[in-house]
Design an enzyme around this catalytic site. Structure first.
Site, PDB file in Angstrom:
ATOM      1  N   GLU A   1      -4.007   7.563  -5.709  1.00  0.00           N
ATOM      2  CA  GLU A   1      -4.155   6.863  -6.635  1.00  0.00           C
ATOM      3  C   GLU A   1      -5.802   7.793  -7.613  1.00  0.00           C
ATOM      4  OE1 GLU A   1      -3.835   2.519  -6.236  1.00  0.00           O
ATOM      5  OE2 GLU A   1      -1.872   3.258  -5.060  1.00  0.00           O
TER       6      GLU A   1
ATOM      7  N   ARG B   1       1.178  -1.121   0.107  1.00  0.00           N
ATOM      8  CA  ARG B   1       0.358   0.034  -0.001  1.00  0.00           C
ATOM      9  C   ARG B   1       0.689   1.181   0.284  1.00  0.00           C
ATOM     10  NH1 ARG B   1      -3.321  -3.587  -1.433  1.00  0.00           N
ATOM     11  NH2 ARG B   1      -4.961  -3.080  -0.974  1.00  0.00           N
TER      12      ARG B   1
ATOM     13  N   HIS C   1      -0.941  -0.161  -9.910  1.00  0.00           N
ATOM     14  CA  HIS C   1      -2.423  -0.855  -9.231  1.00  0.00           C
ATOM     15  C   HIS C   1      -2.528  -2.393  -9.611  1.00  0.00           C
ATOM     16  CE1 HIS C   1      -3.847  -0.649  -4.702  1.00  0.00           C
ATOM     17  NE2 HIS C   1      -3.882  -2.028  -4.704  1.00  0.00           N
TER      18      HIS C   1
END
Length: 313
Positions: free
Chosen positions: A257, A228, A276
């Site tokens: 993000e 993360r 991601h």
């Protein structure tokens, strides 16, 4: 007969077909990608099998809810203190280790074997026989040694690497040569060749990787983040990369993000950015977890992969 709501932005029908194909006993299934439909027809369900980002809006209406099987490893949207917690929450574990290993070691091998430099020589029609490196004998540090970290450790051993693990408490992976906990973070990070973070987003992990960590790392070290973005002080990372305090970074997750267009990370020559996407959820794998847990649920057994709301994982 238990009723289950399958909730997914794009794959609700695919998940329903997989669940129905399993012929699970005594299960009434509905599936949707539409939140209005979910609210209208799913309020009576006692089970949700879905994406964590979609579920919070349903929680106030689902009076019979007893169990949520999240389709992700990370369940941050369900951990907000204002949300109800009177149900069992389980997440996805044990299915991402192989995909994460492909991603991480793909980039590590690319770095050691100087793939980009060789390709540039090829484009310039230049015969370049410069020495390349090897993973054998290098030291990798794993921030987090859960199921994903354990898989990374096993892969590292395949390449003949030395493995360090930094965890909250557990020491279950036999492929980790030395474990570190708590205040041992800087000792753990010293002279690593590769530092890989698979940390979740919790109060204990936020900003854990900061300037003090980068300062003790080797100038030849590569930092990889597939956990993360919240675990990293991004400003300190940018400074370490710009000053060449560390050699480079491979980043799949970020504090914000999508990564803002004005982030300096975009233009740093020693950074590889992905979106991601290091380990996407495969519906067949995720459904197998739901199926196994449903059979445990049906027979009154403890479910696998229960999330502790206070710890966040």
């Amino acid at each position: 007969m238990p009723k289950a709501l399958i909730l997914s932005k794009k794959r609700a029908d695919e998940y329903r077909e997989l669940v129905e194909k399993a012929n699970l006993p005594d299960l009434d299934v509905m599936a949707t990608s539409d939140m209005a439909e979910a609210l209208a027809t799913g309020a009576e369900c006692e089970i949700i099998f879905g994406e964590p980002s979609l579920i919070p809006a349903l929680l106030p209406e689902m009076k019979n809810l007893r169990w949520v099987q999240a389709m992700w490893a990370g369940v941050e949207p369900l951990l907000e203190s204002s949300l109800r917690r009177d149900y069992t929450l389980t997440n996805a574990r044990g299915i991402f280790g192989g995909l994460m290993s492909e991603y991480v070691f793909g980039y590590l091998l690319m770095h050691e074997r100087r793939v980009m430099e060789h390709y540039q020589s090829q484009m310039e029609r230049r015969w370049e026989r410069a020495e390349t490196g090897t993973l054998r004998g290098k030291t990798i540090g794993l921030l987090g040694v859960g199921s994903i970290g354990a898989h990374l450790a096993e892969t590292a051993k395949h390449f003949g690497m030395s493995v360090r693990g930094y965890t909250r408490a557990s020491e279950t992976s036999p492929d980790v040569d030395s474990y570190y906990h708590g205040e041992d973070l800087l000792e753990f990070a010293k002279e690593l060749d590769f530092l890989v973070s698979v940390l979740p987003n919790t109060s204990e992990t936020r900003q854990l990787v900061d300037k003090s960590v980068f300062d003790v790392m080797s100038p030849q070290a590569i930092f990889v983040n597939v956990g993360r973005g919240s675990a990293v002080n991004e400003s300190a990372l940018v400074e370490a990369l710009q000053s060449k305090r560390i050699a480079g970074a491979v980043l799949d997750v970020f504090q914000t993000e999508p990564l803002p267009e004005n982030s300096p990370l975009w233009n740093l020559p020693n950074v590889f950015i992905t979106y991601h996407t290091s380990a996407r959820t495969v519906p067949t794998d995720m459904t197998s977890i739901f199926i196994e847990n449903y059979m445990r649920y049906l027979h009154g057994k403890e479910l696998k992969y229960i999330v502790d709301f206070k710890l966040g994982y």
